[in-house]
Design a protein around this motif. Sequence first.
Motif, PDB file in Angstrom:
ATOM      1  N   LEU A 180      -1.297  -7.501 -14.621  1.00 37.12           N
ATOM      2  CA  LEU A 180      -1.243  -8.155 -13.322  1.00 37.12           C
ATOM      3  C   LEU A 180      -2.157  -7.445 -12.331  1.00 37.12           C
ATOM      4  N   THR A 181      -2.043  -6.124 -12.257  1.00 40.83           N
ATOM      5  CA  THR A 181      -2.933  -5.352 -11.388  1.00 40.83           C
ATOM      6  C   THR A 181      -4.387  -5.502 -11.823  1.00 40.83           C
ATOM      7  N   LEU A 182      -4.625  -5.497 -13.120  1.00 41.08           N
ATOM      8  CA  LEU A 182      -5.987  -5.628 -13.653  1.00 41.08           C
ATOM      9  C   LEU A 182      -6.664  -6.914 -13.160  1.00 41.08           C
ATOM     10  N   ILE A 183      -5.953  -8.033 -13.248  1.00 42.01           N
ATOM     11  CA  ILE A 183      -6.542  -9.305 -12.823  1.00 42.01           C
ATOM     12  C   ILE A 183      -6.752  -9.323 -11.314  1.00 42.01           C
ATOM     13  N   ASN A 184      -5.792  -8.829 -10.554  1.00 39.69           N
ATOM     14  CA  ASN A 184      -5.959  -8.806  -9.104  1.00 39.69           C
ATOM     15  C   ASN A 184      -7.124  -7.914  -8.678  1.00 39.69           C
ATOM     16  N   GLN A 185      -7.241  -6.767  -9.304  1.00 37.56           N
ATOM     17  CA  GLN A 185      -8.348  -5.867  -8.989  1.00 37.56           C
ATOM     18  C   GLN A 185      -9.682  -6.519  -9.342  1.00 37.56           C
ATOM     19  N   ALA A 192       0.653  -1.663  -8.138  1.00 40.00           N
ATOM     20  CA  ALA A 192      -0.333  -0.897  -7.376  1.00 40.00           C
ATOM     21  C   ALA A 192      -1.599  -1.727  -7.248  1.00 40.00           C
ATOM     22  N   PHE A 193      -2.547  -1.223  -6.448  1.00 43.33           N
ATOM     23  CA  PHE A 193      -3.792  -1.952  -6.205  1.00 43.33           C
ATOM     24  C   PHE A 193      -4.814  -1.781  -7.316  1.00 43.33           C
ATOM     25  N   ASN A 201       0.809  -1.218   0.000  1.00 41.78           N
ATOM     26  CA  ASN A 201       0.000   0.000   0.000  1.00 41.78           C
ATOM     27  C   ASN A 201       0.844   1.270   0.000  1.00 41.78           C
ATOM     28  N   GLN A 202       2.167   1.130   0.130  1.00 40.72           N
ATOM     29  CA  GLN A 202       3.052   2.292   0.038  1.00 40.72           C
ATOM     30  C   GLN A 202       3.703   2.440  -1.342  1.00 40.72           C
ATOM     31  N   HIS A 203       3.523   1.446  -2.204  1.00 42.37           N
ATOM     32  CA  HIS A 203       4.185   1.478  -3.502  1.00 42.37           C
ATOM     33  C   HIS A 203       3.899   2.773  -4.262  1.00 42.37           C
TER      34      HIS A 203
END
Length: 337
Positions: A311-316, A97-98, A74-76
């Motif tokens: 990668l962020t897209l799938i995680n989100q 990022a998230f 969360n600090q990235h």
Amino acid sequence: MIRVALLSKWHVHAADYAAQAQENPGITISSVWDEDPVRGKEWAEELGVPFVQDLTTLLSDSSIDAVIIASPTNQHKNLILAAAKHGKHIFTEKVLAFSVADCEQIFSAVDNAGVELMVSLPRLTDDYFIYAEEAVKQGLLGRITMVRCRAAHNGAVPTDTAPLGWLPETFFNPAQCGGGAMIDLGAHPIYLANRLLGTPSTVTGPLQQVTDRGVDDQSVAVVEYTSQAMAVLETSFISSKSPFQLELYGTEGTLMIENREIRIKSTKMDTEEWTSPADIPESLPLPIHQWAASIEERTSPSITRTDAWNLTLINQGAALSQKRNRRVDLQELNLSK
């Protein structure tokens, strides 16, 4: 010589990145900052470099060329934006990022600053994956219809010496991590499948909390792609002796990878038996070495922004799928890319 500051030893791979930096003749570690000053001072002493408690002071130091970020996830975003503002090149632990909106903001800041950004996605550089990509490009499997990939370990399984498992307790902090097994260990299956299959369109993600630690510890993402191929991506913090597995299924053949062992069966080959290929391509340089080369030699890394973005897209999308208990069309995330 690239003079690097290490930003945080929070992540379990922080020491690995420091070691890789020390192995690279073009990188020297100049200082350490950490959101935990006690941990940071210990690390700096171990490395024989100064600990700088104030981040702005460190980033304002003109002798520092770049930063390696292994902070809480969360600090990235804030650390990357601050580093870019001060003209520092950036290497960061996954995920970038998230949200994809945050990724866009990061990319814009990096472009405006004219600095190099690298996200650590190391299995894209492994020899077995390079072989898999080449097999696909050569048409040995025909049209790829399905990918299955599993990365799992026993980090949350209690033992006599570690009653809560060997993973740091901070890996179960939902605010810091943004999730659990899927966003961390599950990143590897996600970015490998994305590279093989292209543009993801939907995701369904049952993310389980078997140990009730506040984040998922056993999860699956089922991803559909615009090519109509599908991926089943599995991860776990509660699986002992589970091998890494990557399986590619196509209209003309199948490729099976378990740990680093490769087997292929294809209608394009002279045999109906499983074959272990004799000529495996060499692994590519690790992400940190590609990053250094991009700074010093202006080379183009094999790991791209698209890899980090997807990668962020799938995680989100998987997190949203779990929250709403349904399949998520990734267009819902208001993509601008």
